[in-house]
Design an enzyme around this catalytic site. Structure first.
Site, short mmCIF file in Angstrom:
data_model
loop_
_atom_site.label_atom_id
_atom_site.label_comp_id
_atom_site.label_asym_id
_atom_site.label_seq_id
_atom_site.Cartn_x
_atom_site.Cartn_y
_atom_site.Cartn_z
N CYS A 86 0.83 -1.20 0.00
CA CYS A 86 0.00 0.00 0.00
C CYS A 86 0.87 1.26 0.00
O CYS A 86 1.57 1.52 -0.97
CB CYS A 86 -0.98 -0.05 1.17
SG CYS A 86 -2.37 1.06 0.96
N HIS A 196 -3.57 -5.65 0.93
CA HIS A 196 -2.97 -5.90 2.25
C HIS A 196 -3.01 -7.38 2.63
O HIS A 196 -3.94 -7.80 3.34
CB HIS A 196 -3.75 -5.13 3.32
CG HIS A 196 -3.52 -3.65 3.28
ND1 HIS A 196 -2.44 -3.06 3.88
CD2 HIS A 196 -4.23 -2.65 2.72
CE1 HIS A 196 -2.48 -1.75 3.69
NE2 HIS A 196 -3.56 -1.46 2.99
N GLU A 198 -1.35 -8.83 4.84
CA GLU A 198 -1.19 -8.97 6.30
C GLU A 198 -2.53 -8.91 7.03
O GLU A 198 -2.60 -9.24 8.21
CB GLU A 198 -0.23 -7.89 6.84
CG GLU A 198 -0.79 -6.47 6.94
CD GLU A 198 -0.75 -5.67 5.64
OE1 GLU A 198 -0.62 -6.28 4.57
OE2 GLU A 198 -0.87 -4.43 5.70
#
Lengths: 221, 79
Positions: A86, A196, A198
């Protein structure tokens, strides 16, 4: 696998990244403040998401001129693995570590939702645990994720297999050229992506699809 | 010495913000608008009086920070 996460003023996904890295690698990442001069000796450096410097000037522009970036560029040139997610992707393009640029979303809106990604190639250290062509879920949250590269650069990165992830099945949320969601440098050790991973690594997240990136890196280390 | 740096998007780079502004101007009743492209202006005050040295310094500032030359052009005006 030893890891480090660079933290800038305005980073806000750094703790999510910490948590994902610790969960999957089994060891605690080191936090490195952007004002430091050198990175620790690690296998993977992550540039996390957020709004470094409030997105002033251009997203990632000021962070890309932070003191720590000088060492990041020399470590990247020396082959250390670097992942930018990002805002991290924006910073890596602004720093010249990755081709292209990330512009305002074509729809002008901030997008915060789940998209589908296609793994274009499994022949990278970031995607070895995927099947080529595998479609997987991943969250996005950004305002400036519209990937742009001029025609010549685009041809070069497509021909050389540097495009690792694409938005799949019409889920391109930002107008990125060729549906590009994640791109690598020519050397193959630096990857930037807007989504993302994660944020999809625990059952409580509602899925585990994002783990494959970290497991690929762990496997390759 | 005062200088103005103007940063604009390169031709061929889509400008969704310019498009939205163009649409809003049309909505306000302004007709005959071909297109709108938006950009940035930086007013920089510099020490010294050597205009060519100032221009060289501003070019470096543009290359290193003020513009992203992947997508943007810049122009420098010195008063």
């Amino acid at each position: 696998m030893k890891t480090a996460v660079i933290v800038f003023p305005g980073s806000n996904r750094d703790r999510d990244m910490f948590s994902a890295l610790e969960l999957i690698t089994g060891s605690r990442p080191q936090s490195v403040w952007h004002g430091e001069a050198t990175l620790p000796d690690v296998d993977l450096v992550v540039v996390p998401g957020g709004f470094s410097y409030g997105d002033y000037l251009r997203s990632g522009a000021i962070a890309a001129r932070s003191p720590i970036l000088k060492d990041l560029v020399s470590k990247a040139d020396a082959g250390v693995t670097v992942l930018g997610v990002c805002n991290g992707f924006q910073i890596l393009t602004e720093a010249g570590l990755l081709p292209g640029a990330l512009m305002r979303n074509a729809g002008l809106n901030f997008v915060c939702k789940e998209v589908l990604l296609e793994t274009v190639t499994d022949a990278t250290r970031f995607s070895g645990k995927f099947e080529k062509g595998q479609v997987w879920r991943c969250p996005v949250a950004h305002h400036d994720g519209n990937y742009f590269a001029d025609a010549e650069t685009l041809k070069a990165i497509e021909d050389s297999g540097q495009v690792v992830f694409r938005y799949a099945d019409g889920t391109n949320p930002n107008g990125s050229v060729n549906d590009i969601a994640g791109v690598m440098n020519a050397q193959g050790n630096v990857l930037g992506m807007m989504p993302h991973p994660e944020n999809l690594v625990e059952d409580l997240h509602g899925g585990l699809d994002g783990r494959l990136i970290f497991e690929s890196l762990l496997n390759a280390a | 010495m005062k200088a103005r740096v103007i940063v604009t998007l390169k031709n061929g780079v889509l400008d969704p913000q310019g498009k939205a502004i163009e649409g809003a101007l049309g909505g306000l009743g302004f007709d005959g608008i071909g297109s709108v492209r938006q950009g940035k202006v930086f007013d920089v005050e510099l020490d010294g009086s050597d205009a060519s040295a100032a221009k060289a310094k501003l070019e470096q500032m543009c290359e290193k920070l003020l513009a992203n030359t992947v997508i943007e052009n810049y122009a420098i005006e010195i008063e």
